[in-house]
Design a protein around this motif. Structure first.
Motif, short mmCIF file in Angstrom:
data_model
loop_
_atom_site.label_atom_id
_atom_site.label_comp_id
_atom_site.label_asym_id
_atom_site.label_seq_id
_atom_site.Cartn_x
_atom_site.Cartn_y
_atom_site.Cartn_z
N CYS A 60 -26.34 -19.92 -91.61
CA CYS A 60 -25.17 -20.28 -90.79
C CYS A 60 -25.58 -20.82 -89.43
O CYS A 60 -24.99 -21.80 -88.96
CB CYS A 60 -24.26 -19.06 -90.62
N VAL A 61 -26.58 -20.20 -88.80
CA VAL A 61 -26.95 -20.65 -87.45
C VAL A 61 -27.60 -22.03 -87.52
O VAL A 61 -27.35 -22.89 -86.65
CB VAL A 61 -27.80 -19.59 -86.70
N VAL A 62 -28.41 -22.28 -88.55
CA VAL A 62 -29.03 -23.60 -88.69
C VAL A 62 -27.95 -24.65 -88.98
O VAL A 62 -27.99 -25.77 -88.44
CB VAL A 62 -30.14 -23.58 -89.79
N LEU A 63 -26.94 -24.28 -89.77
CA LEU A 63 -25.82 -25.18 -90.05
C LEU A 63 -25.06 -25.50 -88.75
O LEU A 63 -24.75 -26.68 -88.48
CB LEU A 63 -24.87 -24.53 -91.07
N GLY A 64 -24.81 -24.48 -87.95
CA GLY A 64 -24.11 -24.67 -86.67
C GLY A 64 -24.90 -25.58 -85.74
O GLY A 64 -24.33 -26.48 -85.12
N ASP A 65 -26.23 -25.36 -85.67
CA ASP A 65 -27.08 -26.22 -84.82
C ASP A 65 -27.05 -27.66 -85.31
O ASP A 65 -26.99 -28.60 -84.51
CB ASP A 65 -28.52 -25.69 -84.83
N SER A 66 -27.09 -27.82 -86.65
CA SER A 66 -27.08 -29.18 -87.21
C SER A 66 -25.76 -29.87 -86.89
O SER A 66 -25.73 -31.07 -86.61
CB SER A 66 -27.30 -29.15 -88.72
N LEU A 67 -24.67 -29.11 -86.93
CA LEU A 67 -23.35 -29.69 -86.61
C LEU A 67 -23.29 -30.12 -85.14
O LEU A 67 -22.75 -31.18 -84.83
CB LEU A 67 -22.23 -28.69 -86.91
N SER A 68 -23.87 -29.28 -84.25
CA SER A 68 -23.81 -29.69 -82.84
C SER A 68 -24.77 -30.86 -82.58
O SER A 68 -24.50 -31.69 -81.71
CB SER A 68 -24.03 -28.53 -81.87
#
Lengths: 205, 142
Positions: A60-68
């Motif tokens: 989830c955190v890697v997904l969030g970073d990729s989205l930002s």
């Protein structure tokens, strides 16, 4: 806020932890480190299973970073329109391409307050996504499993660990801001001195 | 951007840095002082995680289920001590229970839960005084 989030983590487990770190990676000021250390302690108490929780949180955190990163990437055109051709923008882009990897890695776990701005800058300056992803993954693995591991190690005493880690991160953020301010002051004074020298030379001629 | 505006921005940045360093520096020293006394508790053998005994670690965000799991206390005992029905209250924190059932008594739920756990804890067992170990009998070889 922290109390409410902790209650949700003990009630709903890993999925809610994943949502918290994902939203935090998008820029919402959630106490991420505090929750990750707490989750480690809850794993020791058999409230959560450490491997599943860790993997869900990491994804989830890697997904969030990729989205930002993507937000910065798609906002590039608008930002370029504003700063196009400016030397400061070119300098910033060049220095990010040189130091980007290190800053992505360190802001995942050490200076977490700068993680979102770094994601946005990485996207805006077209830092290669594959490299961004790798540095992000390494850094976030340390954050989730290293900090969570400390929570696991200290069990019910996790609050003391969490407080120490959060203050270290804030202190480092302050030192980074001071260092950037110092470097900019030196640059400004050099530019000012060069201007004065040039003005004197032209008046002498 | 004019040089004077650049200078103002840089000084603003330095000021923010000083405020951050001062604020977090003080918090760091306090957190470090508090942390020094803490050591990781020893890991028990598999399937023998001991119950927590220090009730001062109970916080308002905890639920009755979490507290009963951590302190190995039956949840019904805690609900009974509070006079609150378990049904529908499993996911509520101690603070939420307090706000809902005892709004005029702040901290009542927390203190009652602590007291109920203290009462439920078995008294510490007395350690028997050290006894002299008799010397091993040495038998002469045949």
């Amino acid at each position: 806020m922290s109390d409410f989030l902790l209650t949700q983590v003990i009630n709903y487990g890993a999925p809610i932890l994943g949502i918290i770190v994902l939203i935090g990676a998008l820029g919402v000021p959630f106490p991420g480190t505090f929750i990750v250390v707490a989750a480690g302690a809850f794993s020791r108490q058999d409230i959560l299973t450490w491997h599943t929780t860790g993997l869900i949180a990491l994804t989830c955190v890697v997904l969030g970073d990729s989205l930002s990163y993507a937000m910065g990437f798609y906002a590039r055109e608008r930002i370029l329109r504003r700063f196009q051709g400016s030397t400061q923008w070119k300098q910033a882009e060049t220095s990010f391409n040189r130091w980007g990897g290190t800053s992505i890695f360190l802001t995942r776990f050490l200076i977490t307050g700068l993680a979102v701005p770094v994601n946005l800058i990485a996207g805006t300056s077209k830092f290669p996504f594959k490299l961004f992803f790798l540095y992000d993954l390494f850094g976030e693995t340390i954050w989730i499993f290293g900090y969570g591991g400390l929570g696991y190690l200290f069990g019910t005493q996790w609050e003391a660990v969490s407080e120490l880690l959060s203050t270290i991160s804030g202190l480092l953020l302050g030192l980074v801001i001071l260092a950037v301010g110092g470097v900019l002051t030196i640059r400004l004074s050099r530019t000012g001195a060069a201007h004065i020298r040039r003005a004197r030379q032209s008046s002498n001629q | 951007m004019t040089p004077s505006r650049q200078r103002t921005l840089v000084w603003g940045l330095i000021l923010i840095g000083v405020v951050f360093v001062g604020f977090f520096g003080l918090r760091f020293f306090r957190a470090f002082r508090d942390f020094r006394g803490h050591h990781p508790p020893p890991f028990p053998p598999e399937d023998a995680q001991p119950a927590e005994t220090d009730v001062e670690l109970i916080r308002d965000w905890m639920t009755i289920g979490f507290v009963s799991h951590t302190y190995r206390t039956p949840p019904n005992l805690l609900y009974k001590a509070l006079g609150v029905p378990p049904r529908g209250n499993e996911e509520k924190s101690l603070q939420q229970l307090n706000d809902e059932f005892f709004p005029k008594q702040p901290g009542y739920v927390l203190e009652t839960v602590k007291a109920a756990i203290r009462e439920n804890q078995s008294p510490p067992t007395a350690v028997s005084p050290a006894t002299a170990i008799p010397p091993a009998k040495v038998t002469a070889p045949p």
